[in-house]
Design a protein around this motif. Structure first.
Motif, PDB file in Angstrom:
ATOM      1  N   LYS A 228      -2.607  -0.673  15.283  1.00 12.22           N
ATOM      2  CA  LYS A 228      -4.040  -0.444  15.012  1.00 12.22           C
ATOM      3  C   LYS A 228      -4.360   1.058  15.030  1.00 12.22           C
ATOM      4  O   LYS A 228      -5.106   1.553  14.174  1.00 12.22           O
ATOM      5  CB  LYS A 228      -4.896  -1.193  16.042  1.00 12.22           C
ATOM      6  N   GLU A 229      -3.767   1.794  15.968  1.00  9.44           N
ATOM      7  CA  GLU A 229      -4.006   3.245  16.007  1.00  9.44           C
ATOM      8  C   GLU A 229      -3.496   3.896  14.727  1.00  9.44           C
ATOM      9  O   GLU A 229      -4.189   4.713  14.115  1.00  9.44           O
ATOM     10  CB  GLU A 229      -3.311   3.864  17.221  1.00  9.44           C
ATOM     11  N   PHE A 230      -2.319   3.476  14.289  1.00  7.82           N
ATOM     12  CA  PHE A 230      -1.791   4.021  13.036  1.00  7.82           C
ATOM     13  C   PHE A 230      -2.742   3.723  11.870  1.00  7.82           C
ATOM     14  O   PHE A 230      -2.972   4.568  11.006  1.00  7.82           O
ATOM     15  CB  PHE A 230      -0.419   3.415  12.727  1.00  7.82           C
ATOM     16  N   CYS A 231      -3.282   2.511  11.849  1.00  8.88           N
ATOM     17  CA  CYS A 231      -4.103   2.088  10.689  1.00  8.88           C
ATOM     18  C   CYS A 231      -5.530   2.611  10.758  1.00  8.88           C
ATOM     19  O   CYS A 231      -6.195   2.737   9.720  1.00  8.88           O
ATOM     20  CB  CYS A 231      -4.116   0.574  10.574  1.00  8.88           C
ATOM     21  N   GLU A 232      -6.013   2.917  11.964  1.00  7.19           N
ATOM     22  CA  GLU A 232      -7.424   3.329  12.104  1.00  7.19           C
ATOM     23  C   GLU A 232      -7.594   4.839  12.300  1.00  7.19           C
ATOM     24  O   GLU A 232      -8.694   5.355  12.116  1.00  7.19           O
ATOM     25  CB  GLU A 232      -8.056   2.569  13.289  1.00  7.19           C
ATOM     26  N   ASN A 233      -6.533   5.525  12.653  1.00  9.03           N
ATOM     27  CA  ASN A 233      -6.643   6.973  12.884  1.00  9.03           C
ATOM     28  C   ASN A 233      -6.666   7.701  11.545  1.00  9.03           C
ATOM     29  O   ASN A 233      -5.697   7.631  10.784  1.00  9.03           O
ATOM     30  CB  ASN A 233      -5.441   7.433  13.726  1.00  9.03           C
ATOM     31  N   LEU A 251      -0.304  -5.921   8.923  1.00 10.81           N
ATOM     32  CA  LEU A 251      -0.454  -4.462   8.825  1.00 10.81           C
ATOM     33  C   LEU A 251      -1.096  -4.045   7.511  1.00 10.81           C
ATOM     34  O   LEU A 251      -1.930  -3.137   7.468  1.00 10.81           O
ATOM     35  CB  LEU A 251       0.917  -3.801   9.004  1.00 10.81           C
ATOM     36  N   LEU A 252      -0.750  -4.729   6.422  1.00 13.84           N
ATOM     37  CA  LEU A 252      -1.362  -4.382   5.128  1.00 13.84           C
ATOM     38  C   LEU A 252      -2.864  -4.624   5.166  1.00 13.84           C
ATOM     39  O   LEU A 252      -3.657  -3.827   4.641  1.00 13.84           O
ATOM     40  CB  LEU A 252      -0.718  -5.208   4.013  1.00 13.84           C
ATOM     41  N   LYS A 253      -3.274  -5.697   5.817  1.00 15.47           N
ATOM     42  CA  LYS A 253      -4.711  -5.975   5.951  1.00 15.47           C
ATOM     43  C   LYS A 253      -5.380  -4.879   6.783  1.00 15.47           C
ATOM     44  O   LYS A 253      -6.447  -4.375   6.438  1.00 15.47           O
ATOM     45  CB  LYS A 253      -4.925  -7.353   6.594  1.00 15.47           C
ATOM     46  N   GLN A 254      -4.736  -4.483   7.870  1.00 17.80           N
ATOM     47  CA  GLN A 254      -5.306  -3.429   8.727  1.00 17.80           C
ATOM     48  C   GLN A 254      -5.362  -2.092   7.995  1.00 17.80           C
ATOM     49  O   GLN A 254      -6.286  -1.322   8.121  1.00 17.80           O
ATOM     50  CB  GLN A 254      -4.472  -3.301  10.011  1.00 17.80           C
ATOM     51  N   ALA A 255      -4.331  -1.829   7.187  1.00 15.97           N
ATOM     52  CA  ALA A 255      -4.252  -0.528   6.491  1.00 15.97           C
ATOM     53  C   ALA A 255      -5.246  -0.456   5.333  1.00 15.97           C
ATOM     54  O   ALA A 255      -5.612   0.629   4.879  1.00 15.97           O
ATOM     55  CB  ALA A 255      -2.830  -0.299   5.971  1.00 15.97           C
ATOM     56  N   ALA A 256      -5.717  -1.616   4.896  1.00 18.08           N
ATOM     57  CA  ALA A 256      -6.618  -1.638   3.727  1.00 18.08           C
ATOM     58  C   ALA A 256      -7.912  -0.899   4.014  1.00 18.08           C
ATOM     59  O   ALA A 256      -8.489  -0.271   3.131  1.00 18.08           O
ATOM     60  CB  ALA A 256      -6.901  -3.078   3.320  1.00 18.08           C
ATOM     61  N   ASP A 257      -8.387  -0.942   5.277  1.00 13.49           N
ATOM     62  CA  ASP A 257      -9.677  -0.308   5.603  1.00 13.49           C
ATOM     63  C   ASP A 257      -9.678   1.171   5.245  1.00 13.49           C
ATOM     64  O   ASP A 257     -10.710   1.721   4.866  1.00 13.49           O
ATOM     65  CB  ASP A 257      -9.997  -0.481   7.098  1.00 13.49           C
ATOM     66  N   GLN A 258      -8.523   1.833   5.391  1.00 17.67           N
ATOM     67  CA  GLN A 258      -8.451   3.262   5.030  1.00 17.67           C
ATOM     68  C   GLN A 258      -7.705   3.478   3.712  1.00 17.67           C
ATOM     69  O   GLN A 258      -7.320   4.604   3.396  1.00 17.67           O
ATOM     70  CB  GLN A 258      -7.753   4.036   6.150  1.00 17.67           C
ATOM     71  N   VAL A 259      -7.439   2.384   3.004  1.00 22.38           N
ATOM     72  CA  VAL A 259      -6.662   2.433   1.746  1.00 22.38           C
ATOM     73  C   VAL A 259      -5.398   3.269   1.977  1.00 22.38           C
ATOM     74  O   VAL A 259      -5.069   4.190   1.239  1.00 22.38           O
ATOM     75  CB  VAL A 259      -7.493   3.041   0.585  1.00 22.38           C
ATOM     76  N   MET A 260      -4.731   2.966   3.076  1.00 26.31           N
ATOM     77  CA  MET A 260      -3.564   3.754   3.484  1.00 26.31           C
ATOM     78  C   MET A 260      -2.324   3.385   2.663  1.00 26.31           C
ATOM     79  O   MET A 260      -2.053   2.227   2.406  1.00 26.31           O
ATOM     80  CB  MET A 260      -3.277   3.518   4.967  1.00 26.31           C
ATOM     81  N   LYS A 261      -1.578   4.404   2.253  1.00 27.81           N
ATOM     82  CA  LYS A 261      -0.317   4.168   1.554  1.00 27.81           C
ATOM     83  C   LYS A 261       0.643   3.464   2.535  1.00 27.81           C
ATOM     84  O   LYS A 261       0.767   3.876   3.675  1.00 27.81           O
ATOM     85  CB  LYS A 261       0.309   5.481   1.089  1.00 27.81           C
TER      86      LYS A 261
END
Ligand SMILES: NC(=O)C1=CN([C@@H]2O[C@H](COP(=O)(O)OP(=O)(O)OC[C@H]3O[C@@H](n4cnc5c(N)ncnc54)[C@H](OP(=O)(O)O)[C@@H]3O)[C@@H](O)[C@H]2O)C=CC1
Ligand SMILES: O=C(O)[C@H](O)CS(=O)(=O)O
Length: 492
Positions: A228-233, A251-261
């Protein structure tokens, strides 16, 4: 035999490689609250040591340090980064025996296999030390008289990494190699079962001259908070994950909030196909290597073995004979081909698949039981009469169980092989060039081994299609996942 910690320290030429603190922002630390968790040896069930149980606060500090450190790291000449990575590679190989012993102690794979993984892991650092110097941009003929177009490749930024227990060395280096070569900062979170290999790599990274803060290792009992820290920071620009498809989806769902690669190296369900015209002895060697490497705890291992009707009985007999020559035991104290599985939960999955298959008509040709050694040891097993309606046809067994399916025609087995949500690795043995050409094109997988059961190398693009992942690791393609492309339009 005393206990693993004593025996392990006695084995190590450099006991300082058995590091039990976390490595954050260039410092060896305890958890802010002093919490720790145990690291156990699956071969003996005893506790090797404890390591700090870090949380989001310590992870945030590692991310911030990586962001600061990469300002200078990315600005250095590529050759400077290359030389430091090469020094790290040299230290890994110089300490191969110790890194192998630590890996066997915490994960269970036999020492020879563990040393092999260390060399495999080091090869990614060697490879990307070279690739660091070849991150080329391009110029493009302008679309207007007064326009000049260039394309730059720049480091994507701070990278968060989460890796599994089954290759606790190589899965980290396969990611941090290209990331550091590109100029990125890197925060690694290894699996709770196997933090010691990652910490030993950090000891050598420090000695190799990696700048403080550019590479951190977060040890934690649970990974969800770190993820979560990785995906939200907002400082993290890239998430790279190796593990199950189930967790990859989270993780892909969590990373979507920041459109993270994201780079995702996920689950597999590899078919291993033996045609009537195959070299059967070669196919047996390939099946032993592909199915039973790392006790079958490998995302690219043969999960389903399809044998054409004309050679089914002969192949089954040869495979059983080859298996009978192998030995199960503690990889730290004897030369064995099979160590324990990583934990007893792993045995539950193997037993579930065997029970389901037998209930639906499969037969146990050899093995099928928990090993007499107890703990998480399991008898290497072959099932015959396996069919598509059984659990093993759709799920990874992730253990030492070879299910033999029978097939009649090429079209039939291609249909069987592709009937899965996964698409990581596939293998087949045949001699006819027409068969080889048609089958290698028809298999829906990111990796296809033809007349070989081992495909792992740093020089080739490793990765899956369908629900086995996103992106590629290794080869010159592996750099792209850690670079951003910038298009410059200059008006003159
Ligand atoms: N494609 C590839 O290259 C590879 C794929 N795999 C796949 O991984 C699986 C086996 O490995 P296994 O470790 O059991 O896989 P998991 O997916 O269970 O775990 C992988 C990593 O993810 C962490 N994790 C688990 N849940 C979360 C979460 N909610 N948020 C963030 N991180 C999380 C785990 O931490 P912890 O365990 O500490 O809880 C571990 O470090 C198999 O499916 C195999 O196919 C394995 C290796 C290579
Ligand atoms: O963990 C895995 O299964 C690895 O990706 C397999 S390999 O890279 O060693 O083939």
């Amino acid at each position: 035999m005393t206990n693993t910690a004593t025996d392990l320290r006695a084995m190590l030429k450099d006991p300082s490689l058995l590091e039990t603190r976390a490595y954050v922002a260039g410092e060896w630390i305890a958890a802010d609250d002093g919490a720790v968790f145990e690291v156990t040896n699956p071969a003996r069930g005893d506790v090797i040591c404890t390591v700090p149980n870090l949380g989001r606060d310590e992870t945030a500090r590692a991310i911030a340090a990586a962001d600061v450190a990469m300002k200078d790291w990315a600005a250095r000449p590529a050759k400077e980064r290359a030389n430091i990575l090469r020094a790290w590679y040299n230290l890994m190989m110089a300490n191969q025996d110790d890194l192998g012993a630590i890996l066997t102690a915490e994960m269970g794979k036999p020492l020879a296999e563990a040393k092999g993984e260390v060399a495999y892991g080091a090869s990614f650092i060697e490879w990307f030390a070279e690739e660091a110097k070849r991150v080329y941009g391009e110029t493009i003929p302008g679309h207007m008289r007064d326009k000049r177009i260039t394309v730059l490749k720049q480091p994507i930024g701070v990278v968060g990494s989460i890796t599994p227990w089954n290759f606790p060395n190589a899965m980290i280096t396969r990611k941090c190699g290209p990331a550091l070569a590109a100029g990125c900062g890197f925060v690694a979170r290894p699996a709770a079962e196997t933090p010691l290999s990652a910490l030993a790599l950090a000891v050598l990274a420090d000695r190799a001259g990696l700048p403080k803060g550019i590479f951190s290792v977060i040890t934690s009992k649970k990974s969800s908070d770190i993820g979560k820290e990785f995906c939200e920071n907002p400082t993290v620009r890239k998430l790279t994950f190796t593990g199950s498809t189930e967790v990859g989806r989270i993780l892909l769902k969590q990373a979507a909030d920041q459109v993270m690669k994201c780079s995702m190296e996920l689950g597999g369900n590899a078919p291993f196909i033996v045609f009537d015209d195959a070299d059967l002895d070669a196919a047996v060697i390939g099946a032993m290597a592909s199915k039973f490497r790392n006790n079958g705890q490998t995302c690219v291992c043969a999960n389903r073995i399809y044998v054409q009707v004309g050679v089914y009985d002969a192949f089954a007999a040869k495979l059983a004979a080859a298996l009978a020559k192998t030995k199960v035991g503690d990889g730290l104290t004897e030369a064995v081909e099979f160590g324990p599985l990583v934990n007893t939960a792993a045995i539950d999955k193997v037993e579930e698949h065997i029970k389901d298959a037998v209930a639906k008509g499969a037969k146990i040709l050899t093995g099928g039981n928990r090993h007499a050694l107890g703990g998480s040891y399991f008898e290497p097993t072959i099932l015959t009469g396996v069919t598509q309606d059984m659990l093993v046809a759709q799920e990874e067994t992730f253990g030492p169980m070879a299910p033999l399916f029978k097939f009649d025609t090429e079209d039939q087995v291609i249909g069987y092989a592709n009937d899965t949500i996964f698409g990581l690795a596939a293998y087949f043995y045949a001699q006819n060039i027409g068969t080889i050409t048609r089958v290698q094109e028809a298999l829906e997988y990111g990796i296809v081994g033809v007349n070989t059961g081992i495909i792992s190398t740093e020089v080739a693009p490793f990765g899956g299609v369908k629900q086995s992942g996103l992106g590629r690791e290794g080869s010159h393609h592996g750099m792209e996942d850690y670079l951003e492309m910038k298009y410059i339009c200059l008006s003159v």
